[in-house]
Design an enzyme around this catalytic site. Structure first.
Site, PDB file in Angstrom:
ATOM      1  CD  GLN A   2      13.534  74.640  18.960  1.00 51.84           C
ATOM      2  OE1 GLN A   2      13.049  74.847  17.855  1.00 51.84           O
ATOM      3  NE2 GLN A   2      12.796  74.361  20.014  1.00 51.84           N
ATOM      4  NE  ARG A  25      11.604  71.535  14.336  1.00 45.65           N
ATOM      5  CZ  ARG A  25      11.093  72.187  15.358  1.00 45.65           C
ATOM      6  NH1 ARG A  25      10.006  72.893  15.210  1.00 45.65           N
ATOM      7  NH2 ARG A  25      11.652  72.130  16.545  1.00 45.65           N
ATOM      8  CG  ASP A  56       7.267  82.575  19.254  1.00 44.98           C
ATOM      9  OD1 ASP A  56       7.853  81.845  20.081  1.00 44.98           O
ATOM     10  OD2 ASP A  56       6.618  82.133  18.293  1.00 44.98           O
ATOM     11  CD  GLU A  57      11.006  80.505  17.314  1.00 48.67           C
ATOM     12  OE1 GLU A  57      11.969  80.099  17.986  1.00 48.67           O
ATOM     13  OE2 GLU A  57      10.281  79.758  16.613  1.00 48.67           O
ATOM     14  CE  LYS A 117       8.468  77.686  20.122  1.00 49.92           C
ATOM     15  NZ  LYS A 117       8.373  78.806  19.181  1.00 49.92           N
ATOM     16  CB  THR A 118       2.359  78.286  19.084  1.00 46.82           C
ATOM     17  OG1 THR A 118       3.617  78.021  18.487  1.00 46.82           O
ATOM     18  CG2 THR A 118       1.636  79.348  18.291  1.00 46.82           C
TER      19      THR A 118
END
Length: 733
Positions: free
Chosen positions: A251, A604, A220-221, A32-33
DNA sequence: TAGTCTGGGCTTTTT
DNA sequence: GCCCAGACTA
């Protein structure tokens, strides 16, 4: 087009999508980043956007920094093409920056300060008392929680619904609290967003200006935005916006802070033409870890099913361990890491230990300390929440904004200047009667101790107050022209702050160390102004403090783990009441959030996952038997390798032993003694001493040392961290 | 006025 | 078990 090489089809589609509303639903570890940074670079290189036209929002300052670096290296440009002119930061940081420019338009001065939780509490305690309530009955924290919720929902004090007695109190407190913030020329966190929303909503001229200023918006997020943040986006977006958002509803873990993953739904309703892109391929974890994660999240109610897959292979099973109690649990973690390290299966820095509540970290830290092993702890509170750091920052804030009474009252008698409740009360009353600000009155007293305003003060108090006033006066005159560190040094010198801290104890020395550390941080801002420094200090988050300075495992809460990845992840405290947390038991929405939090933790992990619980756990003092977390049952047993369901006693538990390791890999057995009698050495705890005797025993060197303060000690060289201060020349004997 | 003591409260997560 | 605020004492 090497910008696009190395991207999979879905990633490429996202990066090259034509301008317009786009929502990328990105599973964990799906790049995603990467998509965001490449999107920015693509727009600049191929769609003719200038970096300064872009506004990109991240969840933490750290993420913003990293993103800027990555964009910078992708662009490889300079001047107008470099990432420098990109507007990139958290919602709060970006709002603060804009408000600094627009301060007058929102009725504040541009030297406003930002109040953190602590400051808010101080102010609210004052409000509650002022309104005639007992802070024990009407808890300031609860009132603040209500206000924060309201602000997040863009509800003004006048419109605060008061359908119960407590809400009526909250409404009145809210009104008064806002007055005080204004008088102090301060924003709290929620105000930063609310004030900007108000500005853009109510002043069309400003709205148009910022809409054209930021032609391209990226977020983002997105699943963790709240109502005011979403409103902000809507206000910045034009009729046909270029609005690129990335998120993962699975998330979403900040509901308690007002985040509403339903903003995802809202976005799709508001922009029916939006292009929707799914990123499902995972580049991070083994299939075993992904399967465990999916088994957990699939049980969440009302959720869009997503498939996560990887071509990394299945990897090794999830290891489950049941410890006797929380001490045992912590030792298990430490020893497991030491073993992994010794076998060369992982580097210490590859490992993260995650937990639900900050309180759990204490036990774990102790286990590390006992083993003599280092660790990295994520938690800004650890530093910026410290009294001495807050004191010094309060001095700087006062200098920056003399209206800031919360800071003023904090430092007025710190270090003690003989000013008590009586003197402070007189000070506040006199200022009010004279129509002066408190700082203004202090300066007046400093310049003219026999001023008519000085009557009513005890002689001793007056002396202290006017001395303080002169000190403040001098700083204010010079603040603008001095680098931050110089100003800080002056404050420390004039207040004799070191003297105040240094009480001869180790704690005092440590506190002074922290002040020096703050000075280090300030040094980075010497070529900027005081405002930038203070803003930065106010807006740091826990995650921003993550450093991999030393090669050691990282300790962090599950919340702080969002956005990070580690080869080895250990999640501790998988017990009913902890994860899921007790507070979520009677609310299905909150229970679902606990589940997502666990999911975030699992995902993670790249290679290895440990899930740990304890049979007994201490809760507010008393040890109680605890039940395994309900989430553990959701993980299919064929993914798991573990020792579960054993009823162990303390004696049977193998991790009670308190081995000291002192370094991650066991040192080779010494062949000859390093220490000789007569050598001067230093031990971290016992101080300086002299070696009396040294000999080899069981693959180790054992020395007897006479310490100056601690007497004789027999120490094992592989365990004790001894430092040689002075070796003796060979002929000295 | 400053430092010490005690009793009560509380413990989720954080920009 | 821990921390804080307010009370109490020097």
């Amino acid at each position: 087009m090497d910008l696009l090489s190395g991207l999979n089809d879905a990633q490429r589609e996202a990066v090259t999508a034509p301008p317009g509303p786009v929502m990328v639903m990105a599973g964990p570890g799906s790049g995603k980043t990467r998509v965001l940074t490449h999107r920015i670079a693509y727009m600049v290189q191929h769609l003719g956007a200038r970096p300064r036209d872009l506004l990109a929002v991240t969840f933490t300052n750290k993420a913003a920094r990293e993103m800027r670096q990555r964009v910078d290296s992708l662009l490889g440009g300079s001047g107008a093409r470099s990432a420098d002119s990109l507007t990139l930061g958290t919602f709060h940081a970006i709002s603060a920056r804009i408000l600094r420019r627009e301060a007058e338009a929102v009725g504040m001065r541009r030297d406003f300060v930002i109040y953190d939780d602590d400051d808010q509490m101080t102010l609210m305690r004052q409000v509650v008392k002022e309104l005639g309530f007992d802070p024990k009955q009407v808890q300031p924290a609860r009132v603040l929680a209500g206000i924060s919720r309201a602000k997040g929902e863009l509800i003004d004090p006048q419109d605060y619904p008061a359908s119960s007695y407590f809400e009526e109190i909250t409404r009145r407190a809210y009104l008064r609290y806002q007055d005080l913030l204004r008088v102090n020329n301060a924003f709290d966190f929620d105000d930063l967003l609310f004030a900007l929303v108000r500005l853009l909503r109510d002043q069309p001229e400003a709205r148009l200006r910022y809409q054209s200023r930021y032609a391209h918006l990226l977020v983002d997020e997105f699943q963790d935005t709240n109502t005011s943040q979403y409103a902000l986006l809507r206000l910045l977006a034009t009729e046909s916006p270029d609005l690129f958002v990335v998120g993962d509803a699975d998330q979403s873990i900040y509901r308690w802070r007002g985040a509403d993953y339903r903003n995802v739904r809202r976005f799709l309703d508001d922009y029916p033409q939006a292009r929707l892109i799914l990123l499902e391929q995972n580049y991070r974890s083994t299939q075993t870890i992904l399967d465990a994660a999916m088994a957990v999240i699939d049980r969440a109610p009302a959720r869009q099913k997503k498939r996560l897959f990887t071509d990394r292979g299945s990897g090794i099973p999830v290891r489950v361990h049941e410890a006797y109690d929380e001490t045992d649990e912590a030792h298990f973690a430490v020893e497991t890491i030491a073993l992994l390290t010794q076998r060369g299966q992982a580097d210490p820095r590859d490992v993260a230990i995650m937990y639900r509540t900050n309180a759990q970290s204490r036990m774990i830290e102790e286990a590390f300390l006992q083993a003599g092993l280092p660790y990295n702890l994520v938690g800004a509170q650890r530093f910026y929440g410290r009294r001495e750091v807050k004191d010094v920052v309060a001095y700087l804030r006062l200098i920056h904004n003399p209206s800031d009474q919360v800071s003023l009252l904090r430092v007025l008698n710190t270090p003690p200047r003989g000013l008590g409740a009586k003197a402070i009360e007189t000070l506040l009353q006199t200022a009010e009667r004279a129509g002066l600000s408190t700082a203004g009155l202090l300066i007046e007293l400093g310049r003219n101790a026999s001023s008519p305003l000085s009557e009513g003060f005890a002689a001793r108090a007056l002396g202290a107050l006017s001395a303080f006033g002169r000190m403040l006066d001098a700083w204010l005159g010079r603040a603008e022209s001095l680098p931050v560190t110089t100003l800080l040094d002056e404050v420390l010198a004039h207040t004799r702050y070191q003297n105040y801290l240094d009480d001869g104890t180790e704690e005092g020395a440590e506190r002074w160390e922290n002040v020096l550390e703050l000075r280090n941080v300030a040094a980075d801002f010497d070529d900027m102004d005081l405002a930038s420094f203070l803003e930065n200090v106010a807006l740091v988050s826990d995650q921003d403090t993550l450093t991999d300075a030393q090669n050691a495992p990282t300790l962090l809460t599950l919340h702080a783990a969002k956005g990070l990845e580690f080869p080895v992840v250990m999640i501790l405290g998988l017990d009913e009441g902890l994860l899921p947390h007790q507070r979520s038991f009677d609310d299905p929405e909150e229970m679902a959030e606990e589940r997502r939090l666990f999911y975030v933790g699992i995902t993670r992990a790249k290679d290895q996952l440990f899930l740990v619980r304890a049979l007994r756990r201490r809760q507010s003092g008393t040890a109680m038997a605890s039940e395994p977390s309900r989430f553990l049952q959701d993980i299919p047993s064929d993914l798991v390798n573990g020792e579960f369901g054993f009823q162990r006693t303390r004696e049977q538990s193998s991790y009670q032993r308190q081995t000291r390791w002192d370094s991650w890999s066991a040192p080779p057995a010494p062949k000859e003694a390093v220490f000789r009698s007569g050598m001067r050495v230093r031990h971290p705890a016992f101080g300086e001493g002299m070696v009396i005797e040294s000999r080899l025993e069981h693959d180790d060197e054992v020395v007897t040392i006479a310490f100056q303060g601690a007497g004789f000690k027999r120490l094992s060289v592989s365990l004790a961290r001894l430092e040689i201060l002075e070796d003796l020349p060979d002929d000295s004997a």
